[in-house]
Motif scaffolding. Structure first.
Motif, mmCIF file in Angstrom:
data_model
loop_
_atom_site.group_PDB
_atom_site.id
_atom_site.type_symbol
_atom_site.label_atom_id
_atom_site.label_comp_id
_atom_site.label_asym_id
_atom_site.label_seq_id
_atom_site.Cartn_x
_atom_site.Cartn_y
_atom_site.Cartn_z
ATOM 1 N N UNK A 150 0.830 -1.200 0.000
ATOM 2 C CA UNK A 150 0.000 0.000 0.000
ATOM 3 C C UNK A 150 0.871 1.259 0.000
ATOM 4 N N UNK A 151 1.916 1.258 0.818
ATOM 5 C CA UNK A 151 2.806 2.413 0.898
ATOM 6 C C UNK A 151 3.580 2.598 -0.400
ATOM 7 N N UNK A 152 4.066 1.502 -0.963
ATOM 8 C CA UNK A 152 4.839 1.579 -2.204
ATOM 9 C C UNK A 152 3.995 2.156 -3.340
ATOM 10 N N UNK A 153 2.764 1.691 -3.480
ATOM 11 C CA UNK A 153 1.886 2.216 -4.526
ATOM 12 C C UNK A 153 1.629 3.705 -4.301
ATOM 13 N N UNK A 154 1.436 4.101 -3.046
ATOM 14 C CA UNK A 154 1.233 5.511 -2.741
ATOM 15 C C UNK A 154 2.430 6.364 -3.122
ATOM 16 N N UNK A 155 3.618 5.894 -2.811
ATOM 17 C CA UNK A 155 4.841 6.635 -3.143
ATOM 18 C C UNK A 155 5.036 6.738 -4.656
ATOM 19 N N UNK A 156 4.737 5.655 -5.373
ATOM 20 C CA UNK A 156 4.872 5.677 -6.825
ATOM 21 C C UNK A 156 3.852 6.632 -7.450
ATOM 22 N N UNK A 157 2.630 6.632 -6.942
ATOM 23 C CA UNK A 157 1.622 7.555 -7.456
ATOM 24 C C UNK A 157 2.027 9.002 -7.210
ATOM 25 N N UNK A 158 2.622 9.268 -6.069
ATOM 26 C CA UNK A 158 3.095 10.631 -5.793
ATOM 27 C C UNK A 158 4.190 11.030 -6.791
ATOM 28 N N UNK A 159 5.107 10.122 -7.058
ATOM 29 C CA UNK A 159 6.175 10.388 -8.018
ATOM 30 C C UNK A 159 5.604 10.673 -9.408
ATOM 31 N N UNK A 160 4.651 9.839 -9.842
ATOM 32 C CA UNK A 160 4.041 10.009 -11.160
ATOM 33 C C UNK A 160 3.272 11.325 -11.234
ATOM 34 N N UNK A 161 2.578 11.675 -10.153
ATOM 35 C CA UNK A 161 1.817 12.922 -10.121
ATOM 36 C C UNK A 161 2.737 14.136 -10.228
ATOM 37 N N UNK A 162 3.842 14.101 -9.501
ATOM 38 C CA UNK A 162 4.793 15.219 -9.549
ATOM 39 C C UNK A 162 5.375 15.361 -10.949
ATOM 40 N N UNK A 163 5.744 14.243 -11.556
ATOM 41 C CA UNK A 163 6.285 14.275 -12.920
ATOM 42 C C UNK A 163 5.264 14.835 -13.904
ATOM 43 N N UNK A 164 4.008 14.417 -13.753
ATOM 44 C CA UNK A 164 2.966 14.901 -14.658
ATOM 45 C C UNK A 164 2.690 16.384 -14.434
ATOM 46 N N UNK A 165 2.781 16.820 -13.198
ATOM 47 C CA UNK A 165 2.582 18.235 -12.888
ATOM 48 C C UNK A 165 3.659 19.093 -13.549
ATOM 49 N N UNK A 166 4.910 18.641 -13.472
ATOM 50 C CA UNK A 166 6.005 19.357 -14.140
ATOM 51 C C UNK A 166 5.804 19.366 -15.655
ATOM 52 N N UNK A 167 5.384 18.230 -16.182
ATOM 53 C CA UNK A 167 5.169 18.112 -17.618
ATOM 54 C C UNK A 167 4.118 19.105 -18.102
ATOM 55 N N UNK A 168 3.023 19.209 -17.367
ATOM 56 C CA UNK A 168 1.949 20.128 -17.758
ATOM 57 C C UNK A 168 2.368 21.585 -17.590
ATOM 58 N N UNK A 169 3.283 21.843 -16.652
ATOM 59 C CA UNK A 169 3.770 23.207 -16.442
ATOM 60 C C UNK A 169 4.587 23.689 -17.643
ATOM 61 N N UNK A 170 5.411 22.792 -18.181
ATOM 62 C CA UNK A 170 6.261 23.159 -19.306
ATOM 63 C C UNK A 170 5.547 23.059 -20.649
ATOM 64 N N UNK A 171 4.434 22.315 -20.695
ATOM 65 C CA UNK A 171 3.699 22.158 -21.948
ATOM 66 C C UNK A 171 2.216 22.384 -21.673
ATOM 67 N N UNK A 172 1.826 23.646 -21.575
ATOM 68 C CA UNK A 172 0.451 23.994 -21.223
ATOM 69 C C UNK A 172 -0.537 23.676 -22.338
ATOM 70 N N UNK A 173 -0.036 23.452 -23.544
ATOM 71 C CA UNK A 173 -0.929 23.130 -24.655
ATOM 72 C C UNK A 173 -1.407 21.677 -24.594
ATOM 73 N N UNK A 174 -0.719 20.867 -23.796
ATOM 74 C CA UNK A 174 -1.047 19.439 -23.721
ATOM 75 C C UNK A 174 -2.036 19.207 -22.579
ATOM 76 N N UNK A 175 -3.291 19.569 -22.815
ATOM 77 C CA UNK A 175 -4.333 19.441 -21.789
ATOM 78 C C UNK A 175 -5.223 18.252 -22.126
ATOM 79 N N UNK A 176 -5.137 17.193 -21.344
ATOM 80 C CA UNK A 176 -5.858 15.959 -21.629
ATOM 81 C C UNK A 176 -7.076 15.808 -20.729
#
Length: 222
Positions: free
Chosen positions: A49-75
């Motif tokens: 449970x903890x591992x999945x939570x940590x991985x989801x946090x990592x993926x969310x942070x990466x996606x947040x950075x991605x959307x910050x640098x590419x605002x045209x990519x709104x899904x």
């Protein structure tokens, strides 16, 4: 949007809480919320449970950075959910191989919600048991005490596995949302005393959330 979290160790969980919860932004006005419940019969059930939570946090942070640098990519929330699940399954599979983990060390349920705050829409996927409440409507997922777990599907082809998911809820207009592991069904009196009035813990917790929402709205109006 107001977000409330509650996480408590179960009575029979001695050393660790076997649930885990996260809330993260993923950019462009979207929020990821997730709760996980490790399998008690699995190895180190809190770990999955903890591992999945940590991985989801990592993926969310990466996606947040991605959307910050590419605002045209709104899904859409549908695309976001599938993308995040795909990344999660791939990273879990990779870690399983690197750490030589056994199948029973990766057994956890998952309730994940992607909410688009700006458009007031969302999508929720439940893998295993749990409870979802959307705008006062309860959706209970119960698999006869034999819940599905992420760890069962790491060897499967993701597109095929994802297409078979049935426990998906779409939200056209968000008023209030709650996602809970099946631990909510085991609430009991904390002091072990008997009382004449028997409270339904699910309705009671939903009533508190409803009252808080109304209270906050009235304060903002003032």
């Amino acid at each position: 949007m107001n977000i409330y979290q509650l996480l408590r160790i179960g009575e029979h969980h001695i050393n660790h809480c076997e649930d885990y919860a996260i809330v993260e932004t993923i950019g462009q006005g979207k929020i990821l919320c997730a709760v996980m419940d490790g399998c008690t019969m699995g190895g180190d059930s809190y770990f999955a449970a903890t591992l999945v939570g940590k991985l989801l946090r990592k993926i969310a942070i990466e996606k947040s950075y991605q959307s910050f640098y590419d605002k045209s990519h709104n899904t859409s929330v549908d695309i976001d959910l599938k993308y995040i699940l795909g990344k999660l399954m791939a990273e879990l599979k990779d870690l399983k191989n690197k750490l030589l983990l056994k199948d029973d060390e990766l057994l956890t349920t998952l309730l994940i919600a992607i909410m688009d705050v700006e458009n007031n829409t969302g999508k929720i996927l439940t893998i295993g048991d749990g409870l979802v409440c959307i705008n006062g409507q309860l959706y209970e997922f119960e698999q006869d005490n034999k819940p599905d777990y992420l760890g069962y599907h790491l060897a499967e082809e993701f597109e095929m596995w994802y297409s078979k998911q049935k426990q998906i809820l779409h939200i056209d207009k968000i008023e209030d949302i709650s996602i809970c592991t099946d631990g909510i069904f085991t609430f009991s009196a904390y002091d072990k005393k008997k009382y004449n009035v028997q409270k339904d813990p699910i309705n009671y917790l939903q009533l508190i959330i409803y009252w808080l929402t109304k209270k906050i709205k009235s304060l903002k109006a003032c």
